[in-house]
Design an enzyme around this catalytic site. Structure first.
Site, PDB file in Angstrom:
ATOM      1  CG  ASP A 504     -19.732   3.409  19.418  1.00 50.80           C
ATOM      2  OD1 ASP A 504     -21.007   3.339  19.572  1.00 50.80           O
ATOM      3  OD2 ASP A 504     -19.265   2.248  18.969  1.00 50.80           O
ATOM      4  CG  ASP A 506     -15.252   3.654  20.882  1.00 50.42           C
ATOM      5  OD1 ASP A 506     -15.521   4.597  19.909  1.00 50.42           O
ATOM      6  OD2 ASP A 506     -15.457   2.504  20.586  1.00 50.42           O
TER       7      ASP A 506
END
Length: 653
Positions: A504, A506
């Protein structure tokens, strides 16, 4: 003594100071060629817009360079908002120039890019720069030293009524470059390519240092004449195939004027010549326009072979079979080109694949069906390439050991065994793994989902590694045993040419990346040395843009907030009303549909894939950083590092 971190610690760089502080972010620093190229590109853009027929470049004995053009001349009047002469703004402000105006009737409908730093970087990195502008019957001059104005804009004489153009002379500052010597052969290649791409425009180069006669290039036949000249002595299988097509006003998907011009040839042996350009900018690292050319040629050739029933049983045609012996020159025109980095070596615009592919396939279909005999000759060459590829893959298979470990059950493998093509995605989470499995190209892409965070393997003994299921599965899947930097492991069992870390966009995803990079650096270092490890970069944002006139609705993807901001600025310049587009933030890969994951992250033609290699500090420096970050007994070092570097972190809370 503890350092203070207060409001006064933040320094705001103004004007051209960021360029002088970090020149490598804006240009190549090996030599000054790129900052000279920025000036040449401006002259070429004038010719591309239909103004100017002669570009002159002079390398002086003192190391300075002069670029003359007979275009319209940079405007010398005051900017309506900034209140300063426009020519001064162009050379002293980042993100200022005529190429941002994309409205109908804008100064440059097609130009070499919109990074907006251009000749301002030339000025910033030159010890002196002088500008002369012929425009509207007058002559104006101004001069800079170290990027700062030393001679304000002033009229000096009346010019002949019809004379117009710009002259820029710069003295590159040696302190910003590894070598202050301009590579003349590269400059000559650049200037010749401009002449090739601008039929009817004369380009002249004078080298006062060498004392030679001026070199001149003028290509009436454009790309065709250039490729013919480059392939002199090579026996061509079929005559040169050329084409040119651009979108009209009523095109459903692309803006008026977007398209490409190309010329392609095939030979059974000899040198392969491949050059591509976007809006006259050389793209030596290729990009999405070359992917479109390859795709268009492949689809046309495949259709022709199927139509005439020429393909032997058991052979599957691949794009590289068609492209392996192809020489080409490609010149694409893209309204808003997105390049990889300021030096513009590679085109990243995703729409360019469809743009070039569609036009090339249509033209190639027509050529093949109009020249059936030549088409069959070409088909024979392509089929031989495919058969040779299959034989090579079979030889590799025979060399493999018979005692292969059982592959992990959760590995979704690919169909081919050709290591030059295969790639495996180490995907964070089962949900993202599901999207990756459905979105991948099963011919050459494998997926191995990882549950949770991988073990920090920095201080794990090699004989204890396989106690961890995730590490065991990774090792068995890639076909290489753990090893150290001094070992000579057997890499003949490597099953995938690219090992791609996909997590991801993030903080958690970054943590998983670091853990996997730790594993590969500590226990599979030869894979990093060989260039087999990559990090995939999924986007963080999706921008849904509504339909504009005849241009359909579209989706744009942005890696981070900086790219999102740039995309919004670009939409405003394109005339999209502020607020009509919507922005979605991906919380993770699991939120992406298989189609979105394929388009943005897995498709080799449109994805962003970062190769992993050792940085400038080399192995010793890299080991020290990993020791500090991942070592169990290094908490004090980590704390000190965080206190020093904490303001650099982009924390997603």
């Amino acid at each position: 003594m503890a350092t203070r971190y207060t409001e006064e610690s933040i320094r705001v760089l103004k004007g051209l100071e960021p360029v002088r502080q970090r020149p490598g972010m804006y240009t190549r620093t090996e030599n000054p060629l790129h900052i000279v190229q920025e000036v040449i590109d401006n002259a070429a853009d004038e010719a591309l817009a239909g103004y100017g027929k002669h570009i002159q470049v002079t390398l002086h004995g003192d190391g300075s360079i002069t670029v003359d053009d007979d275009g319209r001349g940079i405007p010398v009047g005051l900017h309506p908002e900034e209140g300063a002469p426009v020519v001064e703004l162009v050379f002293t402000r980042l993100h200022a120039g005529g190429k941002f105006d994309k409205q109908s009737g804008g100064a440059y409908a097609f130009s070499g890019g919109l990074h907006g730093v251009g000749v301002s970087v030339t000025n910033a990195l030159s010890s002196r720069l002088e500008v002369t502008v012929w425009r509207d019957g007058g002559v104006h001059t101004l001069a800079f030293a170290g990027g700062e104005m030393v001679q304000p804009l002033a009229p000096v004489a009346n010019a002949p009524r019809r004379k117009s153009g710009t002259r820029v002379r710069c003295w590159p500052d040696p302190k910003y470059f590894d070598s202050a010597v301009l590579p003349v052969p590269e400059l000559v290649r650049l200037l010749r390519s401009k002449a090739v791409l601008l039929p009817g425009v004369k380009v002249t180069f004078r080298n006062e240092k060498a004392g030679n006669a001026p070199q001149e290039w003028l290509y009436a036949d454009g790309l065709r004449g250039y490729l013919s000249e480059a392939l002199v002595g090579t026996e061509l299988l079929v005559p040169l195939v050329d084409g040119e097509q651009y979108a009209g006003k009523d095109h459903d998907s692309f803006s008026e004027g977007e398209g490409a011009q190309w010329v392609v040839s095939w030979a059974t042996d000899g040198t392969v010549v491949r050059e591509s350009y976007v809006n006259l900018i050389p793209t030596p690292a290729g990009g999405t326009h070359e992917a479109g050319l390859r795709d268009g040629l492949f689809n046309a050739m495949k259709t022709f072979i199927e139509l005439h029933n020429l393909m032997p049983k058991g052979i599957k045609l691949l794009p590289e079979d068609v492209f392996a012996r192809a020489s080409f020159v490609l010149s694409a025109k893209v309204l808003d080109p997105q390049f990889q980095g300021q030096i513009k070596e590679r085109l990243n615009s995703r729409d360019a694949v469809r743009l070039v592919s569609g036009f090339v396939k249509t033209a190639m279909d027509l050529w093949l069906n109009s020249h059936v005999d030549h088409g069959k000759k070409l088909a024979e060459l392509v089929i031989r390439q495919a058969q040779a590829r299959v034989r090579t893959a079979q030889k590799v298979e025979k060399r493999k050991s018979s005692g292969v470990a059982v592959l992990p059950g959760k590995l979704t493998d690919c169909e081919t065994d050709d290591v030059s093509r295969t790639e495996v995605f180490l995907v964070e989470g089962d949900s993202a793994g599901g999207s990756a499995k459905m979105g991948r190209d099963k011919e050459f892409q494998a997926v191995l989902p990882l549950r949770g965070k991988v073990l920090n393997a920095w201080e794990v003994d090699r004989d204890r590694l396989f106690a961890n299921n995730e590490i065991h599965d990774i090792s068995v899947a890639i076909g290489v045993d753990p090893h150290g930097p001094a070992d000579t492991p057997d890499l003949s069992g490597l099953r995938y040419g690219r090992i791609c870390i996909l997590s991801d966009a993030d903080v958690d995803g970054s943590h998983i990346q670091v853990l996997l990079l730790t594993l590969f650096y500590r226990h599979f270092p030869k894979l990093i040395e060989a260039g087999n490890v990559f990090v995939a970069r999924p986007p963080l944002f999706r921008v849904d843009v509504p339909a504009q006139g005849k241009r359909p609705a579209r989706k744009l993807y942005c890696l981070d907030e900086g790219e999102l901001e740039a995309t919004e600025d670009r939409l405003r310049k394109d005339g999209v009303r502020d607020g009509t587009w919507s922005i979605s933030r991906f919380k993770g890969l699991g939120e992406m549909s298989p189609e979105q994951l394929w388009e943005t992250t897995m498709n080799p033609d449109t994805r962003r894939l970062l190769p992993v290699h050792l940085g400038e500090a080399g192995a010793d420096g890299t080991t020290k950083v990993f020791e500090m970050l991942m070592g169990k007994g290094e908490a004090a070092q980590r704390r000190a590092w965080l206190e020093e570097k904490g303001d650099l972190a982009d924390v997603d809370i």
